[in-house]
Design an enzyme around this catalytic site. Structure first.
Site: not given
Length: 405
Positions: A80, A83, A145
């Site tokens: 993640s 991102k 997230s």
């Protein structure tokens, strides 16, 4: 001969300023009987803490220098932390006028099904087939997230996830992320979706410097979408007030990852820990890296932007001298206790001819330590120098011809 004299004088001038800015050292404590001698900042920097992970590094955000690291160019799954790249693309497209904070972003069925609550990954909770302002959707992606929010944003910005991934790779190339390739905006496992500790630190540095507002969303500790409030997964935000970002990541293949940044005074550091064994371990290791960096390195501002640091002869101009300075402040990060050992150097052309525009690059200033360049910046003209009249130009032409011998 004259150019050498000028260069020597300028170097002495810079050294004088640097020495003048050196803080007065504290009075050392009185030695106590049978007590160990106090540690000296002049001692060599000790090794960094032991880190559990497949790849990690600590970077000085000002210079981009890597203070410590291991396997910094090994390709790993970024999970993640991807991102952050998604945030960068959105900020860049917003700066270019392509999208706006107030845009209504649709939570499509595709985004909801592939990144929403029904999946095993993290999600934000925006309702399917409903819209929300881009800014709210982005905070849902950054703080929570949310994979669903990342996919919806990608579809809004580029029309599809594949098209957005192409944008991600184009911006990554501009940043200098040489060993990264993105196939989605979420960080969910995908063939060929890789990055490196070095590349991710470069990404963090670029987001901090180029789009500070977008970066600031990473310091938000919790965010609410509808009836769902979720905390930021970066526990360092609660542990250390100097930490203001950046992003966690986890998949079974990537392990536990954390890219963090903290600022204390003028000094900002970026840590990247990839492939750790647990949430606690990635946080502990990141905190240890940051503390080590702040303890054994220090950042000094040598010059402010627009401040004169040198003056150089100009031929054929209305003025005979041009003032030289920097377009941006010059800061350097050095091991503690070695500030006085910095060696500034200037490289300035010996023959400058008007006209000279304000902000025009004239030469360079370097700051060196142990023969290595710590920082290098262009010297620019602080003010413009207009061309002189005919007779002065003619006279200077003769003088330049005479001095050329």
């Amino acid at each position: 001969m004259k150019s050498r004299f000028v260069l020597a004088a300028l170097t002495a001038f810079v050294v004088g300023i640097a020495l003048a800015q050196t803080p007065t050292p504290p009075i050392p404590p009185v030695p106590q009987p049978n007590a160990a001698a106090p540690a000296s900042d002049a001692l060599p920097v000790p090794p960094p803490p032991e880190i559990t992970g497949t790849a990690w590094l600590l970077m000085d955000a000002t210079s981009g220098n890597i203070l410590a690291g291991e396997n910094v160019d090994m390709q790993v799954e970024p999970a993640s932390i991807t991102k952050v790249m998604t945030s960068y693309v959105i900020a860049a497209e917003m700066a270019g006028g392509k999208v706006a904070k107030t845009d209504q972003v649709m939570m499509s069925e595709n985004a909801w099904r592939t990144g929403g609550a029904a999946t095993d990954g993290s999600y934000s909770g925006f309702e399917v087939n409903q819209t929300a302002p881009l800014l709210e959707m982005e905070k849902g992606m950054v703080v929570q997230s949310g994979n669903d929010a990342a996919i919806a944003l990608a579809e809004h910005v580029a029309g599809s996830v594949d098209a957005f991934a192409a944008l991600m790779n184009q911006y990554a190339a501009r940043i200098g992320m040489q060993n990264s390739h993105f196939v989605n905006p979420t960080g969910l496992p995908g063939e060929g979706h890789v990055s490196t500790a070095r590349d991710l630190a470069l990404l963090a540095r670029a987001l901090i410097h180029n789009y500070p507002e977008a970066y600031s969303y990473n310091s938000i500790k919790e965010y609410t979408v509808g009836s769902i409030t979720q905390p930021n997964r970066n526990v360092l935000l609660w542990r250390d007030d100097s930490v203001d970002g950046i992003k966690t990541g986890h998949t079974s293949a990537a392990g536990y990852c954390l890219m963090a940044s903290a600022q204390r005074g003028d000094q900002r550091l970026i840590s990247v820990v990839m492939g750790s064994t647990s949430e606690k371990q990635r946080a502990d290791d990141s905190q240890a890296l940051l503390n080590w960096g702040f303890r054994f390195y220090e950042t000094h501002k040598l010059f402010d932007a627009g401040t004169q640091i040198a003056e150089q002869k100009v031929w054929k101009g209305q003025a005979d001298q041009v003032q030289l300075g920097l377009s941006q402040p010059l800061l350097v990060t050095v091991p503690r206790g070695r500030y006085e050992q910095l060696q500034p150097m200037m490289d300035v052309p010996t023959a400058l001819v008007a006209p000279i525009e304000q902000g025009q690059a004239i030469g360079t200033v370097k700051v060196m330590l142990d023969g290595e360049v710590l920082a290098q910046r262009p010297l620019v003209a602080i003010s413009a120098i207009e061309e002189a009249g005919f007779f002065k130009r003619l006279w200077h032409e003769l003088l330049m011809w005479w001095h050329s011998d």
